[in-house]
Structures are given as C-alpha cells and as structure tokens.
Design a protein around this motif. Structure first.
Motif: not given
Length: 169
Positions: A43-49, A96-97, A104-106, A108-113
């Motif tokens: 969960k760390h990297e998506p949170r960081s992103m 860097k992430l 994580l690129k997959a 991106v759209s959900n994280i960006m929302l």
C-alpha cells in the motif's frame, strides 16, 4: 514474546525477523505480523504516488486559477516560484516511483481520481486564505468536477495549464 516485541520495539522485531529469514529459521518467524507488514508494503507506493499527485495537482490548479481568473494581467506572481519547485519535485518523485514499480502505471487513473478530489479541496482552502472579499472566495465548484488533464500531460517537464475549463456550477 514476538507479538510483544512487535508492539514494543518494532525496529528490534524487524532485525529479528530478518535474521530468522537469513538463517532460514522459518519456524521462528512471527508470520501473523509479517503478513500484515507485507500487506502494508503493497500500500505504501500507491499512497506515495497519490501524495505526490495531490501536491502537483494543487499547484497546477492554483497556478491556473491565479493566472487566468484572479490576475490575468500579471506576468507571474511571486508565489509561483516556490510552486514551480514543488511541481518539479512532485514530478521527479512520481517518475522515480514509476521506474521502481512500473506496475503502478496501471493504477494511475484510479489514484488520480482520488488525488484530484483532495487537491481541489486543498487548492480552494489555500487560495481562500489570500482572498479577502467574501464574494470572490472559491468553492468546490470553482474547479471542474473531474481532473481536466491527463496524467501524461501533467507529467511533461515544465507543463503548465492553459485557460481553465469551465467549472461546474
């Protein structure tokens, strides 16, 4: 004992678990807490992103609003100088992430929302600190409901938004 160490001296617990793994003493591992830690690691990297995206989007929203709505006749506000550095830092950390975890690129759209909604609320809050006239204060509807930019667009070096898309009333 291990559960107690996990709760009382996390650093020592980590060292202990590392030694057990290195020595292949699998029967001594604190599996319950190790499993929890591995889940948290994912969960760390998506949170960081998301955190870096929020920062980038806040500054892009503030830049756009200040440039094209509040002060369209000014060349550049003094505040922009620190915003540029913040945007550069966020872009660098996001790159860097993605280099370290291309999967994580997959996401991106959900994280960006989520990041956009947080950024929009924070941009309103930050901008309103400097707007003295009550009738000029921003609201959640001062910006578009959905992010008007793509991830690839905002990640371009030195990219800045143009005229704002009409916000929803």
């Amino acid at each position: 004992m291990m559960d107690n160490l996990y709760n009382t001296d996390y650093s020592l617990w980590v060292q202990q678990q590392k030694e057990y793994l290195k020595n292949r003493q699998f029967d001594r591992l604190d599996l319950e807490n190790l499993i929890e830690e591995v889940e948290d690691m994912g969960k760390h990297e998506p949170r960081s992103m998301e955190s870096h995206l929020v920062i980038l989007l806040i500054h892009l929203l503030k830049y756009q609003y200040q440039t094209y709505v509040i002060n369209p006749n000014l060349y550049e506000s003094v505040e922009f100088r620190s915003w540029y550095e913040s945007m550069d830092n966020a872009r660098r950390e996001l790159r860097k992430l993605l280099r370290g975890s291309p999967s994580l690129k997959a996401k991106v759209s959900n994280i960006m929302l989520d990041a956009y909604q947080d950024a929009k609320a924070e941009a309103v809050k930050q901008m309103n600190r400097y707007i003295k006239q009550e009738h000029l204060k921003l609201t959640g509807s001062s910006f578009p409901v959905d992010c008007p930019w793509t991830f690839d667009e905002i990640m371009e070096e030195d990219w800045l938004p143009g005229q704002p898309v009409q916000a929803q009333e």
